[in-house]
Write a protein that holds these residues in place. Structure first.
Motif, short mmCIF file in Angstrom:
data_model
loop_
_atom_site.label_atom_id
_atom_site.label_comp_id
_atom_site.label_asym_id
_atom_site.label_seq_id
_atom_site.Cartn_x
_atom_site.Cartn_y
_atom_site.Cartn_z
N VAL A 90 -105.41 45.74 13.70
CA VAL A 90 -104.70 44.73 12.93
C VAL A 90 -103.70 44.03 13.85
CG1 VAL A 90 -103.14 44.33 10.98
CG2 VAL A 90 -104.98 46.02 10.79
N SER A 91 -103.68 42.72 13.79
CA SER A 91 -102.78 41.93 14.63
C SER A 91 -101.32 42.21 14.28
CB SER A 91 -103.07 40.44 14.46
OG SER A 91 -102.14 39.67 15.17
N ASN A 93 -99.14 39.96 15.01
CA ASN A 93 -98.62 38.62 14.79
C ASN A 93 -98.41 38.42 13.30
OD1 ASN A 93 -98.07 35.90 14.68
ND2 ASN A 93 -99.97 35.25 15.65
N GLN A 94 -97.17 38.14 12.91
CA GLN A 94 -96.85 37.94 11.49
C GLN A 94 -97.66 36.80 10.87
OE1 GLN A 94 -94.88 39.94 9.65
NE2 GLN A 94 -94.60 41.21 11.46
N LYS A 95 -97.91 35.76 11.65
CA LYS A 95 -98.65 34.61 11.15
C LYS A 95 -100.12 34.93 10.88
CE LYS A 95 -95.70 31.33 13.53
NZ LYS A 95 -95.64 30.34 14.61
N ALA A 96 -100.63 36.01 11.47
CA ALA A 96 -102.04 36.37 11.29
C ALA A 96 -102.30 37.04 9.94
CB ALA A 96 -102.50 37.28 12.41
N ARG A 97 -101.25 37.52 9.31
CA ARG A 97 -101.34 38.12 7.96
C ARG A 97 -102.42 39.20 7.88
NH1 ARG A 97 -100.97 32.33 5.82
NH2 ARG A 97 -98.73 32.03 5.78
N GLY A 98 -102.39 40.12 8.82
CA GLY A 98 -103.30 41.26 8.75
C GLY A 98 -104.68 41.04 9.35
N LYS A 99 -104.88 39.91 9.99
CA LYS A 99 -106.18 39.64 10.62
C LYS A 99 -106.45 40.69 11.69
CE LYS A 99 -108.44 36.29 13.57
NZ LYS A 99 -108.24 35.13 14.43
#
Length: 129
Positions: A90-91, A93-99
């Protein structure tokens, strides 16, 4: 209007070429150094590890950097693989939203490819001086 698969592939290739042109020689040099550093630790690595080391402006280019190394394998099937995908995580990066992002190991061929690219940059600087 609906595009044919050939038209879509052509558009995607042109779009990727435009995106690749945004990855500067400096970005590539930084990412080459970071990838070799991470690979030296013997652990798989991916965008999460890159994100913790490099500045945001370079980090935004890291996906294209990885894509170029992985695509190199597809474009040169007779040559050894440079990066091998070994999983996903799981990324951070907060902007990835769990991508989920890929996790790789650098192959010997990949290490040599990056080291050769670094040596070429050094030679080019020497020749320019």
């Amino acid at each position: 209007m609906t595009a044919t698969p050939e038209q879509a592939a052509s558009w995607a290739a042109a779009h990727l070429r435009n995106l690749y042109s945004t990855v500067t020689r400096w970005d590539t040099a930084v990412l080459d150094q970071v990838v070799l550093h991470l690979a030296d630790h013997g652990q798989p690595f991916g965008m999460n590890q890159i994100r913790q080391i490099v500045p945001d402006d370079v980090c935004r280019k890291a996906g294209l950097y990885f894509h170029a190394l992985v695509s190199h394998d597809a474009l040169h099937p007779a040559e050894p693989q440079l990066l091998r995908k070994v999983g996903e995580e799981v990324s951070i990066n907060q902007k990835a939203r769990g991508k989920r992002v890929n996790v790789y190991v650098l192959t010997r061929a990949g290490r040599k490819y990056i080291q050769d690219r670094q040596a070429a940059r050094i030679e080019q600087r020497k020749a320019a001086a």
